[in-house]
Each structure stands twice: as structure tokens, then as C-alpha cells.
Design an enzyme around this catalytic site. Structure first.
Site, PDB file in Angstrom:
ATOM      1  N   LYS A 118      -4.023  29.481   8.303  1.00 46.36           N
ATOM      2  CA  LYS A 118      -4.810  30.139   9.366  1.00 46.36           C
ATOM      3  C   LYS A 118      -5.730  31.173   8.747  1.00 46.36           C
ATOM      4  O   LYS A 118      -5.487  31.662   7.629  1.00 46.36           O
ATOM      5  CB  LYS A 118      -3.902  30.799  10.413  1.00 46.36           C
TER       6      LYS A 118
ATOM      7  N   ASP B 247       3.509  35.851  12.642  1.00 42.39           N
ATOM      8  CA  ASP B 247       2.452  34.836  12.715  1.00 42.39           C
ATOM      9  C   ASP B 247       2.960  33.455  13.134  1.00 42.39           C
ATOM     10  O   ASP B 247       2.153  32.547  13.361  1.00 42.39           O
ATOM     11  CB  ASP B 247       1.788  34.666  11.334  1.00 42.39           C
TER      12      ASP B 247
ATOM     13  N   GLY C 128      -1.079  32.661   6.018  1.00 41.02           N
ATOM     14  CA  GLY C 128       0.011  32.290   6.934  1.00 41.02           C
ATOM     15  C   GLY C 128       0.801  31.068   6.507  1.00 41.02           C
ATOM     16  O   GLY C 128       1.448  30.434   7.360  1.00 41.02           O
ATOM     17  N   GLY C 129       0.791  30.734   5.235  1.00 40.24           N
ATOM     18  CA  GLY C 129       1.463  29.511   4.777  1.00 40.24           C
ATOM     19  C   GLY C 129       2.944  29.466   5.116  1.00 40.24           C
ATOM     20  O   GLY C 129       3.433  28.469   5.650  1.00 40.24           O
ATOM     21  N   GLY C 130       3.661  30.560   4.814  1.00 38.01           N
ATOM     22  CA  GLY C 130       5.106  30.586   5.085  1.00 38.01           C
ATOM     23  C   GLY C 130       5.388  30.483   6.574  1.00 38.01           C
ATOM     24  O   GLY C 130       6.288  29.750   7.011  1.00 38.01           O
ATOM     25  N   SER C 131       4.599  31.196   7.380  1.00 35.27           N
ATOM     26  CA  SER C 131       4.778  31.156   8.837  1.00 35.27           C
ATOM     27  C   SER C 131       4.510  29.754   9.364  1.00 35.27           C
ATOM     28  O   SER C 131       5.223  29.257  10.239  1.00 35.27           O
ATOM     29  CB  SER C 131       3.806  32.121   9.520  1.00 35.27           C
TER      30      SER C 131
ATOM     31  N   PRO D  23      -2.198  28.753  -0.887  1.00 40.00           N
ATOM     32  CA  PRO D  23      -1.792  29.815  -1.824  1.00 40.00           C
ATOM     33  C   PRO D  23      -0.879  30.837  -1.148  1.00 40.00           C
ATOM     34  O   PRO D  23      -1.013  31.086   0.055  1.00 40.00           O
ATOM     35  CB  PRO D  23      -3.116  30.473  -2.224  1.00 40.00           C
TER      36      PRO D  23
ATOM     37  N   ALA E 236      -1.632  35.362   0.287  1.00 37.92           N
ATOM     38  CA  ALA E 236      -3.067  35.151   0.493  1.00 37.92           C
ATOM     39  C   ALA E 236      -3.535  35.586   1.874  1.00 37.92           C
ATOM     40  O   ALA E 236      -4.738  35.663   2.130  1.00 37.92           O
ATOM     41  CB  ALA E 236      -3.393  33.669   0.294  1.00 37.92           C
ATOM     42  N   GLY E 237      -2.606  35.830   2.808  1.00 31.53           N
ATOM     43  CA  GLY E 237      -3.003  36.142   4.191  1.00 31.53           C
ATOM     44  C   GLY E 237      -3.357  34.890   4.966  1.00 31.53           C
ATOM     45  O   GLY E 237      -3.966  34.957   6.038  1.00 31.53           O
TER      46      GLY E 237
END
Ligand code: C5P
Length: 289
Positions: free
Chosen positions: A9, A133, A97-100, A91, A94-95
Site C-alpha cells: 500500500k 494497517d 505495509g507488507g507485513g500487514s 521491501p 519501507a512503509g
């Protein structure tokens, strides 16, 4: 075997409204899903097995996929042993939201594999326990998010846009960036709860009328923590983009407009576009425009 895309995102604008007594910050932000996706595969198996293509990520309960799996099982009283593999593309730090997104995708996938025992609203509520997120990803990919980010007001899809995502090698931790704002703790006045955002939010109105100069209140503390980020932003603006903005707490930027592809070494550069999902199905590369 079920294969799911888990999109990143970006925050098209991000206002930090105030700092709350519980340590979180109230935000208002228009968030957009983008076609920069991890791929997660789920396969019923004789026992639980989780693996990840990126060896820097934990594969125990600290991984949000494992946390989401555990939460789903406890809330639904189900237990299908699963083999799960995460192909990491987004990445980290990075901001983006990959983990979320991974947590949301896991809740969605597990629900599909369990005869849809839970509603999307329930999945979103459970997701909020994992991270601020996570609920955003249960929108259709464009939403105005308030509270600590977990209050999701779905918006219509925006016109398609091609964007570059640019990430330096360094990352930043989200709590560190918020802390650097050094805001005094403030009780939240009722009118800032923004439940009825259409009446209360000037940013959103300006955004839709095309008059909002996009901004991210987390840029200043992020640049204070890592001054190279400010130089990177100047470099990217110099390539001709009309907007270059940090997403979330960074360190990735998104670039809008007609600019040249960044060429500096040590930068991760992704050419991607906005992504939305159809009601009832998860994000996919075949069903959006
Ligand atoms: O919700 P999430 O786990 O992503 O938040 C990580 C950390 O980021 C929080 O513990 C908090 O320090 C900070 N944060 C915040 N305000 C938000 C979201 C996150 O201060 N709205």
C-alpha cells in the site's frame, strides 16, 4: 494449493492528528493498494510448516502470517494444519505495509479454506488486533483510514496510475519515526473521531476536488532520523516527477507524474500501478483495471 497475492500500500496523504494516551497516534490518510505483491501459498498439510524466501524475516510467531493463522484458529475454533510459503517481494521497513498485508491475506485465505465461517467485517476486526494497517486490506483497495489507521472508510477506485516505488537500502522502524514527532499526549476531542469523515475532513474534500498538495507528516521525523532520505527526495524530484512522497513511516517513496526511471545504484526501483479488488474476491492480477 491456493496462491494469493498480498499487495503493498501507499499513503497518498497522511496527516498525524495527535498522540493518544495509549501510545498510538490518530491519523487521517487516503491509502491505496498497489500491484507490488508478495505471493503466499497455502496448502493443507499433515502438520504446520511455514517458510519464507527472505531469510531475514522470522518464521516463528513474530511473523505476522503465523500470528494471523493463530488468531484465526482461536476465533473460529478451527484447526487445519497448513503448509504456508511466503515469496517476499515487498521491501521491509519501507512503509509499504507488507507485513500487514501478509496478515490480512492469511486471514482471508484461511477463511476461504474454512468454508467462509467469518464475515469480511470480522476478519477486518481481528486484523486490527495484529496491526493498525491490517484492516485497510479488507477494503477494495482504496480507503480513507482514521483512528490509528484501523478505521476504514472505503472509497471508490481512483483513476489508474502508473507509479514508481523507490526504496534506499536503509530502513526505518515505524515506532521510532512516530516517537521522533515528539508530540504531547492529548485526549481526543469527540469531533476528531472522524466517524463521519465526509463532514469532518477537509483534506479528503480537497483530495477529491484535486486541490490537495499531497503530504506526509511522517516525512519530517523520518528525514531527521535519516538525512539521506531528504537528498533522495530531491534527486527524485529532479527526474521530473510532480509528486515524490514518503509512504507511511518510510523509507520507500512513491513517484507520480512523468519522470525518468531512477538509475542510482543501491536503490530498489519498482514500476507498478494502483490495484483494487472486486467485492468477494481477493486482490488478483486478472480482475482489476
Ligand atoms: O499498529 P502497528 O503494530 O503497525 O504499530 C506499530 C507501532 O507504530 C506502534 O506500536 C506505535 O508505536 C506506532 N504507531 C503509532 N500510531 C499509529 C500506528 C503506529 O504511534 N497510528
Amino acid at each position: 494449493m491456493l496462491k494469493f497475492f498480498s499487495p503493498a500500500k501507499i499513503n497518498l496523504f497522511l496527516r498525524v492528528v495527535n498522540r493518544r494516551p495509549d501510545g498510538f497516534h490518530n491519523l487521517s490518510s487516503v491509502i491505496q493498494a498497489i500491484d507490488l505483491c508478495d505471493i503466499i501459498t497455502f496448502q493443507p498439510h499433515c502438520e504446520d510448516f511455514f517458510s519464507c524466501s527472505d531469510t531475514r524475516l522470522p518464521i516463528d510467531e513474530q511473523n505476522l502470517i503465523v500470528e494471523a493463522l493463530t488468531l484465526f484458529r482461536s476465533r473460529t475454533n478451527t484447526h487445519v494444519p497448513m503448509k504456508i510459503h511466503l515469496e517476499k517481494v515487498i521491501p521491509i521497513e519501507a512503509g509499504l505495509g507488507g507485513g500487514s498485508s501478509n496478515a490480512a491475506t492469511t486471514l482471508w485465505a484461511m477463511n476461504q479454506l474454512s468454508n467462509k465461517v467469518a464475515s469480511t467485517e470480522q476478519l477486518s476486526e481481528w486484523g486490527a488486533e495484529i496491526g493498525s494497517d491490517v484492516p485497510f486490506f479488507f477494503s477494495q483497495g482504496t480507503a480513507f483510514c482514521t483512528g490509528r489507521g484501523e478505521k476504514v472508510n472505503s472509497l471508490p477506485s481512483l483513476p489508474p496510475k502508473l507509479i514508481y516505488i523507490v526504496k534506499p537500502k536503509t530502513g526505518l522502524s515505524t515506532p521510532r519515526v512516530f516517537k521522533k514527532l515528539e508530540l504531547p499526549i492529548k485526549e481526543v476531542p469527540g469531533k476528531l473521531q472522524l466517524q463521519d469523515f465526509s463532514e469532518n475532513d477537509n483534506d479528503l474534500q480537497s483530495f477529491f476536488s484535486g486541490n490537495l498538495h499531497l503530504f506526509n507528516d511522517l516525512e519530517k521525523p523520518a528525514f531527521e532520523l535519516d538525512s539521506d532520505l531528504c537528498h533522495l527526495k530531491q534527486y527524485l524530484l529532479g527526474l521530473g516527477f510532480h509528486t515524490v512522497l514518503l509512504t507511511g513511516s518510510g523509507t520507500a517513496f512513491f513517484c507520480l507524474g512523468e519522470g525518468a526511471r531512477p538509475q542510482k545504484k543501491d536503490l530498489l526501483v519498482f514500476s507498478t500501478k494502483f490495484m483494487n479488488r472486486k467485492l468477494g474476491s481477493w486482490y488478483s492480477r486478472s480482475n482489476y483495471e
